[in-house]
Motif scaffolding. Structure first.
Motif, mmCIF file in Angstrom:
data_model
loop_
_atom_site.group_PDB
_atom_site.id
_atom_site.type_symbol
_atom_site.label_atom_id
_atom_site.label_comp_id
_atom_site.label_asym_id
_atom_site.label_seq_id
_atom_site.Cartn_x
_atom_site.Cartn_y
_atom_site.Cartn_z
ATOM 1 N N GLY A 31 0.771 -1.236 0.000
ATOM 2 C CA GLY A 31 0.000 0.000 0.000
ATOM 3 C C GLY A 31 0.799 1.280 0.000
ATOM 4 O O GLY A 31 0.216 2.369 0.119
ATOM 5 N N TYR A 32 2.116 1.206 -0.163
ATOM 6 C CA TYR A 32 2.937 2.419 -0.159
ATOM 7 C C TYR A 32 2.931 3.095 -1.526
ATOM 8 O O TYR A 32 2.619 2.477 -2.555
ATOM 9 C CB TYR A 32 4.379 2.082 0.234
ATOM 10 N N ARG A 33 3.286 4.369 -1.526
ATOM 11 C CA ARG A 33 3.570 5.095 -2.752
ATOM 12 C C ARG A 33 5.066 5.018 -2.995
ATOM 13 O O ARG A 33 5.847 5.169 -2.063
ATOM 14 C CB ARG A 33 3.101 6.552 -2.629
ATOM 15 N N VAL A 34 5.449 4.770 -4.236
ATOM 16 C CA VAL A 34 6.849 4.461 -4.530
ATOM 17 C C VAL A 34 7.363 5.361 -5.642
ATOM 18 O O VAL A 34 6.702 5.539 -6.677
ATOM 19 C CB VAL A 34 7.015 2.986 -4.942
ATOM 20 N N PRO A 54 0.810 -2.744 -11.296
ATOM 21 C CA PRO A 54 -0.502 -2.091 -11.162
ATOM 22 C C PRO A 54 -0.436 -0.658 -10.634
ATOM 23 O O PRO A 54 -1.230 0.191 -11.050
ATOM 24 C CB PRO A 54 -1.238 -3.009 -10.182
ATOM 25 N N GLY A 55 0.496 -0.372 -9.752
ATOM 26 C CA GLY A 55 0.556 0.960 -9.165
ATOM 27 C C GLY A 55 0.929 2.058 -10.132
ATOM 28 O O GLY A 55 0.689 3.243 -9.861
ATOM 29 N N ARG A 60 0.396 5.699 -8.269
ATOM 30 C CA ARG A 60 1.013 5.413 -6.967
ATOM 31 C C ARG A 60 2.491 5.065 -7.125
ATOM 32 O O ARG A 60 3.285 5.230 -6.193
ATOM 33 C CB ARG A 60 0.245 4.281 -6.280
ATOM 34 N N LEU A 61 2.866 4.581 -8.305
ATOM 35 C CA LEU A 61 4.264 4.339 -8.659
ATOM 36 C C LEU A 61 4.671 5.316 -9.741
ATOM 37 O O LEU A 61 3.980 5.449 -10.760
ATOM 38 C CB LEU A 61 4.444 2.909 -9.171
ATOM 39 N N THR A 62 5.770 6.017 -9.506
ATOM 40 C CA THR A 62 6.346 6.895 -10.522
ATOM 41 C C THR A 62 7.790 6.474 -10.769
ATOM 42 O O THR A 62 8.453 5.923 -9.884
ATOM 43 C CB THR A 62 6.290 8.369 -10.092
#
Length: 357
Positions: A31-34, A54-55, A60-62
């Motif tokens: 559930g973290y942002r990365v 998926p993020g 949520r993932l950059t």
């Protein structure tokens, strides 16, 4: 200071690599942002698997370009982050002034961010057990976090043990800087020989262990010059250790923790295990070639006896993270299957067998 907040933002250096890619995935799973830091974010051959997570579609993932050798490259990326997993390798471990410079500019970015509370620094078991004198393994046979190589040995020089020495330099640089700052803490993770599934074709060439397994699949493998068993950790468990150290309430600045399963495997047993674990594949198991002269072979017999007396410990990592380590068989099986499916390795098979396509 303290553990990073649930759902917080974490920067991962070396995110296109074998370990770093799994750290990214495990953080997303929890559930973290990365913010994934790579050398060139436009290199789809190395970064495409990150964008397939998926993020990425949700934001949520950059993915960010950051050349480790460029001072200030992490300034904007670290801003607003709660944690950093510094997994990336430097390009030359034998140049210790360069290693220190890289550490210094990454530390400067952490300090400039003002939001980072914890950094997990990826080191290596080489910072625990890489010795110039094999008799040290007889004198100090238990491998745990308080153990360091004999740093007073005059043969421990940058040209011989640059990697081990560079990892110790990095650990101390981050721990000392965190203590001086008082605003963040640095925890060191010392992984063993990472084995397990690759996520991108290029990763089969980004570490010795998966490449060695590739060579076994291709039907040829050589005993190395200075024998030691493989001391393994599944790359997914290693990633879980990194995440666990970011989250743990039991760790303190300057501490280091070993990530390994405590399995120690002879290379010839690894070759034979491919067919044992995947008999349907029909792998043509190669003999491990030992073409060294007799005096080297005699030394190997001595070294095998010494390594057999070594004891590996992972008590501390299990205690502070709760990680349960997979057995080596699972790591080897999944590594082989990923080499076949992700990297399209064409194994040498016995007569009557063929690879499904």
């Amino acid at each position: 200071m303290g553990p990073i907040p649930k759902g917080g933002t974490v920067a991962v250096t070396g995110a296109a690599g074998f370990i770093g890619g799994w750290v990214v995935r495990r953080l997303l799973d929890k559930g973290y942002r990365v913010r994934a830091c790579v050398r060139d974010a436009d290199d789809d051959n190395r970064c495409g698997f990150l964008r397939a997570m998926p993020g990425y579609a949700s934001g949520r993932l950059t993915v960010h370009s950051a050349n480790l050798d460029d001072e200030g490259c992490f300034d904007d990326i670290f801003a607003g982050c709660h944690g950093v997993a510094h997994v990336s390798h430097v390009s030359n471990y034998s140049d210790h002034e360069y290693v220190q410079r890289v550490c210094d500019h990454i530390i400067a970015s952490v300090n400039k961010a003002g939001t980072v509370g914890r950094v997990v620094v990826t080191s290596s078991i080489a910072a625990v057990m890489s010795e110039m004198d094999m008799n040290e393994y007889v004198r100090r046979p238990v491998f745990y976090e308080d153990r360091y190589p004999d740093e007073q040995n005059p043969r421990r020089t940058a040209d011989r043990q640059g990697y081990s020495m560079g990892k110790v330099i990095a650990q101390r640089a981050f721990s000392d800087a965190a203590e001086e700052s008082g605003e963040w803490e640095a925890i060191t993770c010392c992984p063993a020989d990472n084995v397990g599934p690759i996520q991108s074709p290029h990763q089969k060439d980004m570490g010795p262990w998966q490449h060695n397994i590739e060579m076994m699949l291709l039907g040829e493998y050589y005993q190395n010059g200075v024998y030691r068993p493989w001391m393994t950790v599944d790359v997914r468990d290693d990633a879980d250790c990194h995440v666990g150290l970011l989250e743990s309430v039991k760790v303190k600045n300057g501490e280091r923790y070993i990530a390994w399963s405590t399995d120690a495997i002879n290379v010839e047993d690894i070759c034979a295990s491919i067919d044992r674990l995947l008999p349907e594949l029909g792998h043509d198991t190669p003999d491990v070639i030992d073409n060294h002269p007799d005096h080297i072979k005699d030394r190997e017999t001595k070294y095998r006896a010494i390594w057999a007396g070594v004891e590996l410990r992972n008590d501390r990592m299990r205690d502070v993270t709760g990680v349960t380590f997979r057995p080596f068989d699972e790591s080897l099986r999944d590594c082989v299957e990923s080499l076949l499916t992700v990297a399209k390795v064409q194994p040498k098979l016995r007569e009557g067998f063929s690879l499904r396509v």
